[in-house]
Scaffold this motif. Structure first.
Motif, mmCIF file in Angstrom:
data_model
loop_
_atom_site.group_PDB
_atom_site.id
_atom_site.type_symbol
_atom_site.label_atom_id
_atom_site.label_comp_id
_atom_site.label_asym_id
_atom_site.label_seq_id
_atom_site.Cartn_x
_atom_site.Cartn_y
_atom_site.Cartn_z
ATOM 1 N N ALA A 101 -29.570 -63.175 28.646
ATOM 2 C CA ALA A 101 -27.928 -63.468 28.326
ATOM 3 C C ALA A 101 -27.934 -63.468 26.681
ATOM 4 C CB ALA A 101 -27.451 -64.351 29.179
ATOM 5 N N ILE A 102 -28.555 -64.350 26.395
ATOM 6 C CA ILE A 102 -28.527 -64.572 24.846
ATOM 7 C C ILE A 102 -29.038 -63.346 24.057
ATOM 8 C CG2 ILE A 102 -29.391 -65.753 22.803
ATOM 9 C CD1 ILE A 102 -27.479 -67.419 24.605
ATOM 10 N N GLU A 103 -29.590 -62.602 24.326
ATOM 11 C CA GLU A 103 -30.222 -61.262 23.598
ATOM 12 C C GLU A 103 -28.847 -60.158 23.615
ATOM 13 O OE1 GLU A 103 -33.591 -59.880 25.824
ATOM 14 O OE2 GLU A 103 -34.885 -61.519 24.787
ATOM 15 N N GLN A 104 -27.873 -60.486 24.394
ATOM 16 C CA GLN A 104 -26.690 -59.635 24.403
ATOM 17 C C GLN A 104 -25.885 -59.943 23.324
ATOM 18 O OE1 GLN A 104 -25.330 -58.238 28.335
ATOM 19 N NE2 GLN A 104 -27.063 -59.906 29.132
ATOM 20 N N ILE A 105 -26.239 -61.141 22.684
ATOM 21 C CA ILE A 105 -25.166 -61.540 21.828
ATOM 22 C C ILE A 105 -25.592 -61.070 20.277
ATOM 23 C CG2 ILE A 105 -23.905 -63.489 20.408
ATOM 24 C CD1 ILE A 105 -24.370 -64.995 23.283
ATOM 25 N N PRO A 106 -24.896 -60.495 19.617
ATOM 26 C CA PRO A 106 -25.210 -59.789 18.151
ATOM 27 C C PRO A 106 -25.700 -61.152 17.516
ATOM 28 C CG PRO A 106 -23.162 -59.426 18.422
ATOM 29 C CD PRO A 106 -23.342 -59.938 19.739
ATOM 30 N N GLU A 107 -26.461 -60.979 16.247
ATOM 31 C CA GLU A 107 -26.793 -62.228 15.436
ATOM 32 C C GLU A 107 -25.721 -61.687 14.244
ATOM 33 O OE1 GLU A 107 -27.292 -65.324 14.481
ATOM 34 O OE2 GLU A 107 -29.302 -64.731 15.509
ATOM 35 N N ILE A 108 -24.852 -62.518 13.860
ATOM 36 C CA ILE A 108 -23.742 -62.178 12.878
ATOM 37 C C ILE A 108 -23.525 -63.640 12.015
ATOM 38 C CG2 ILE A 108 -21.267 -61.708 12.197
ATOM 39 C CD1 ILE A 108 -20.974 -60.226 15.059
ATOM 40 N N TYR A 109 -23.981 -63.359 10.647
ATOM 41 C CA TYR A 109 -23.695 -64.338 9.839
ATOM 42 C C TYR A 109 -22.406 -64.682 9.055
ATOM 43 C CZ TYR A 109 -28.670 -64.300 10.728
ATOM 44 O OH TYR A 109 -29.979 -64.181 11.266
ATOM 45 N N PHE A 110 -21.533 -64.078 9.631
ATOM 46 C CA PHE A 110 -20.185 -64.114 8.996
ATOM 47 C C PHE A 110 -19.057 -63.998 10.182
ATOM 48 C CE2 PHE A 110 -21.146 -59.602 8.536
ATOM 49 C CZ PHE A 110 -20.005 -58.906 9.173
ATOM 50 N N THR A 111 -18.050 -64.446 9.756
ATOM 51 C CA THR A 111 -16.817 -64.202 10.987
ATOM 52 C C THR A 111 -15.677 -63.552 10.284
ATOM 53 O OG1 THR A 111 -15.583 -66.108 10.400
ATOM 54 C CG2 THR A 111 -17.614 -66.238 11.866
ATOM 55 N N LYS A 112 -14.847 -62.843 11.176
ATOM 56 C CA LYS A 112 -13.460 -62.478 10.670
ATOM 57 C C LYS A 112 -12.643 -63.381 10.020
ATOM 58 C CE LYS A 112 -9.293 -60.245 12.471
ATOM 59 N NZ LYS A 112 -8.534 -59.850 13.967
ATOM 60 N N LEU A 113 -12.739 -64.746 10.311
ATOM 61 C CA LEU A 113 -12.254 -65.631 9.812
ATOM 62 C C LEU A 113 -12.633 -65.951 8.115
ATOM 63 C CD1 LEU A 113 -11.900 -68.554 12.447
ATOM 64 C CD2 LEU A 113 -9.834 -67.091 11.436
ATOM 65 N N THR A 114 -13.880 -66.057 8.140
ATOM 66 C CA THR A 114 -14.471 -66.219 6.606
ATOM 67 C C THR A 114 -14.181 -65.272 5.815
ATOM 68 O OG1 THR A 114 -16.436 -65.124 7.273
ATOM 69 C CG2 THR A 114 -16.412 -67.430 7.691
ATOM 70 N N GLU A 115 -14.149 -63.987 6.313
ATOM 71 C CA GLU A 115 -13.960 -62.779 5.441
ATOM 72 C C GLU A 115 -12.427 -62.525 5.077
ATOM 73 O OE1 GLU A 115 -16.469 -61.145 4.010
ATOM 74 O OE2 GLU A 115 -17.373 -62.992 5.216
ATOM 75 N N THR A 116 -11.678 -62.990 5.826
ATOM 76 C CA THR A 116 -10.070 -63.145 5.877
ATOM 77 C C THR A 116 -9.684 -63.972 4.667
ATOM 78 O OG1 THR A 116 -9.791 -62.522 8.047
ATOM 79 C CG2 THR A 116 -7.850 -63.595 6.937
ATOM 80 N N ALA A 117 -10.575 -65.232 4.835
ATOM 81 C CA ALA A 117 -10.143 -66.276 3.746
ATOM 82 C C ALA A 117 -10.733 -65.773 2.268
ATOM 83 C CB ALA A 117 -11.177 -67.605 4.129
ATOM 84 N N PHE A 118 -11.683 -64.928 2.208
ATOM 85 C CA PHE A 118 -12.008 -64.181 1.039
ATOM 86 C C PHE A 118 -11.019 -63.137 0.488
ATOM 87 C CE2 PHE A 118 -16.218 -66.283 1.795
ATOM 88 C CZ PHE A 118 -16.476 -66.884 0.523
ATOM 89 N N VAL A 119 -10.747 -62.406 1.241
ATOM 90 C CA VAL A 119 -10.058 -61.412 0.622
ATOM 91 C C VAL A 119 -8.038 -61.426 1.081
ATOM 92 C CG1 VAL A 119 -11.595 -59.784 1.476
ATOM 93 C CG2 VAL A 119 -9.752 -60.134 2.977
ATOM 94 N N ALA A 120 -7.920 -62.378 1.926
ATOM 95 C CA ALA A 120 -6.304 -62.508 1.969
ATOM 96 C C ALA A 120 -5.729 -63.497 1.031
ATOM 97 C CB ALA A 120 -6.150 -62.989 3.426
ATOM 98 N N GLU A 121 -4.604 -63.607 1.095
ATOM 99 C CA GLU A 121 -3.883 -64.698 -0.008
ATOM 100 C C GLU A 121 -2.759 -65.536 0.949
ATOM 101 O OE1 GLU A 121 -4.644 -65.202 -3.022
ATOM 102 O OE2 GLU A 121 -5.812 -63.439 -3.471
#
Length: 261
Positions: A165-185
């Motif tokens: 089950a765990i192997e089906q979860i991709p390893e991601i080191y960033f989230t949509k929220l983190t990237e939004t915080a960097f690019v949005a205003e």
């Protein structure tokens, strides 16, 4: 026009029974009856299926009620979240009441996984998580359900299934929220950063809990106590009441661990 009335109108215009409609879209005729009688609303994931079947737009089918459903579901999950840590049974009752109104709703089922006891009743969690993994179109919901599926399989002693089950979860080191915080205003940036801060802090507390467990299982009680105390200090430093449940948990852990010295 209410949603149920619109569905009844479209069904009758096509000249089909509730049973025929149910069979064509893969649900029970009882669900159709509940919609048409205003007892319950269709699950959000069924909206494109219904719209496609009747050949109408989503807006025409639901008359903009989709946003209302999402808002109501959020109210339910926000209320349930207040009791997730300290009173999971109350949280579960709130979510189950919501599911009676919005049957099979992905978000409600996802939140329900957080208050099911996968240690004492892993099969219940496996049933809900498996259903969610199969039906949801939302990747974040699917990955969350896979987590709980793994936890439940571990509780049953089926480590291989848990790992699968765990192997089906991709390893991601960033989230949509983190990237939004960097690019949005403005407000978008503020909201993203604030939400991610809370999520990251909760993850940190969870990992400190797991580390404390590891120290305890290795017989290193002092290190387990130190880890729990550090977590409690961090919660105090963060202020507010959002993590009061974790604070109560770590206080109990400190009391329990100290008694082992």
């Amino acid at each position: 026009m209410r949603i149920g009335e619109k569905i009844r109108e479209l069904r009758k215009a096509r000249g089909i029974t509730q049973e025929q409609l149910a069979g064509n879209i893969g649900i029970s005729f009882q669900a159709i009856s509940k919609w048409e009688n205003g007892i319950a609303l269709p699950d959000i994931t069924l909206t494109p299926v219904l719209a496609s079947y009747f050949g109408v737009s989503m807006d025409e089918l639901f008359d903009f009620n989709l946003q209302k459903i999402e808002a109501e579901v959020k109210k339910i999950t926000d209320e349930a979240y207040k009791f997730r840590i300290n009173d999971p049974q109350k949280s579960r009752s709130i979510l189950e009441e919501g599911l009676r109104i919005y049957p099979q709703n992905d978000i409600l089922l996802n939140n329900l996984l957080y208050v099911l006891d996968y240690d004492s009743n892993p099969d219940e969690t496996i049933e809900v998580a498996s259903k969610l993994i199969e039906k949801t179109a939302q990747s974040e919901v699917k990955y969350d359900a896979l987590r709980f599926l793994a936890y439940a399989y571990k509780a049953k002693g089926d480590i291989k299934s848990a790992e699968t089950a765990i192997e089906q979860i991709p390893e991601i080191y960033f989230t949509k929220l983190t990237e939004t915080a960097f690019v949005a205003e403005g407000k978008t940036k503020f909201d993203a950063a604030g939400t991610q801060k809370a999520v990251s802090f909760q993850n940190l507390l969870d990992m400190m809990w797991k580390l404390s467990e590891c120290y305890e299982s290795n017989g290193e009680i002092q290190k387990a106590i130190a880890e729990a105390q550090t977590a409690l200090n961090l919660i105090t430093a963060m202020g507010g009441t959002s993590f009061n449940g974790y604070a109560d948990f770590f206080k109990k852990e400190l009391s329990r661990l100290t008694s082992k010295l």
